[in-house]
Design an enzyme around this catalytic site. Structure first.
Site, mmCIF file in Angstrom:
data_model
loop_
_atom_site.group_PDB
_atom_site.id
_atom_site.type_symbol
_atom_site.label_atom_id
_atom_site.label_comp_id
_atom_site.label_asym_id
_atom_site.label_seq_id
_atom_site.Cartn_x
_atom_site.Cartn_y
_atom_site.Cartn_z
ATOM 1 N N HIS A 269 40.892 43.621 42.004
ATOM 2 C CA HIS A 269 40.056 43.845 43.186
ATOM 3 C C HIS A 269 39.446 45.229 43.130
ATOM 4 O O HIS A 269 39.829 46.061 42.327
ATOM 5 C CB HIS A 269 40.867 43.678 44.471
ATOM 6 C CG HIS A 269 41.057 42.241 44.861
ATOM 7 N ND1 HIS A 269 41.905 41.864 45.870
ATOM 8 C CD2 HIS A 269 40.524 41.087 44.384
ATOM 9 C CE1 HIS A 269 41.874 40.548 45.997
ATOM 10 N NE2 HIS A 269 41.049 40.052 45.097
ATOM 11 N N SER B 66 37.789 35.528 44.191
ATOM 12 C CA SER B 66 37.806 36.586 45.200
ATOM 13 C C SER B 66 36.878 37.751 44.882
ATOM 14 O O SER B 66 36.598 38.558 45.764
ATOM 15 C CB SER B 66 39.238 37.106 45.395
ATOM 16 O OG SER B 66 39.684 37.773 44.237
ATOM 17 N N ASP C 35 43.460 44.048 51.206
ATOM 18 C CA ASP C 35 44.589 43.389 50.533
ATOM 19 C C ASP C 35 45.966 43.757 51.079
ATOM 20 O O ASP C 35 46.964 43.464 50.437
ATOM 21 C CB ASP C 35 44.573 43.743 49.034
ATOM 22 C CG ASP C 35 43.382 43.157 48.311
ATOM 23 O OD1 ASP C 35 42.711 42.282 48.860
ATOM 24 O OD2 ASP C 35 43.136 43.587 47.171
#
Length: 187
Positions: free
Chosen positions: A100, A61, A131
């Site tokens: 992230h 990701s 998210d």
């Protein structure tokens, strides 16, 4: 004949004592190595002010900058978060922390006029949306959910962890082989 028998018994007893001593030395060597690794990890925790100073990236990701199998070194600080910063967060009820990038930062003045409460929105670099679906009903992340901030990346060395977790039989075979070789083959 008695003399030969006593010589064989003496040789056997000497070998048995030597083997026992070597075996105990090998066990102590294993304990020393494990203790050194634990001490190193605890020192790293203190230096980085982070409960888990290293995490393995488990997905793609964050590609192309951070790849599956990379190890991220983390730290914690009391400074404000900024857009673009890479953070690791852990949502209660989820076993695996997520790494992230901070996508949006919202600041609300707190009780103290000099301090701000920050609310973060994160997004994986390789993901299409933010998210919010990962936050388990929350709208934003708060500082309490942040596990650490990215300090450095060590490429690809996390693959060993990924492979050993995906193939537990391989993990136990390697651990057993290493233990047996350490115990029975002294240098």
């Amino acid at each position: 004949m008695e003399y030969l028998k006593s010589q064989v018994e003496d040789g056997y007893n000497t070998m048995k004592k030597s083997f026992t001593r070597d075996f105990l030395v090998q066990v102590l060597d294993i304990i020393s190595a494990l203790s050194a690794a634990l001490i190193f990890y605890k020192i790293l925790m203190i230096l980085t002010n982070c409960e888990g100073p290293m995490v393995v990236v488990l997905s793609g990701s964050m590609e192309p900058g951070i790849h599956k199998g990379d190890v991220m070194l983390l730290y914690n600080s009391n400074s404000q978060f900024s857009i673009g910063e890479i953070v690791v967060y852990k949502i209660p009820g989820r076993e695996i922390p997520i790494i992230h990038r901070v996508h949006k930062v919202y600041q609300i003045e707190s009780d103290s006029s000099l301090d701000f409460d920050q609310f973060l929105m994160t997004k994986g670099d390789n993901n299409f949306s933010d998210d919010i679906s990962l936050y388990n009903g929350r709208q934003f992340l708060t500082k309490e959910l942040i596990f650490g901030r990215a300090l450095a990346r060590i490429p690809y060395i996390g693959w060993a962890t990924i492979i050993l977790n995906e193939y537990p039989l391989l993990k136990y075979t390697i651990i057993g082989a290493l233990t047996l070789s350490t115990l029975f083959f002294s240098t």
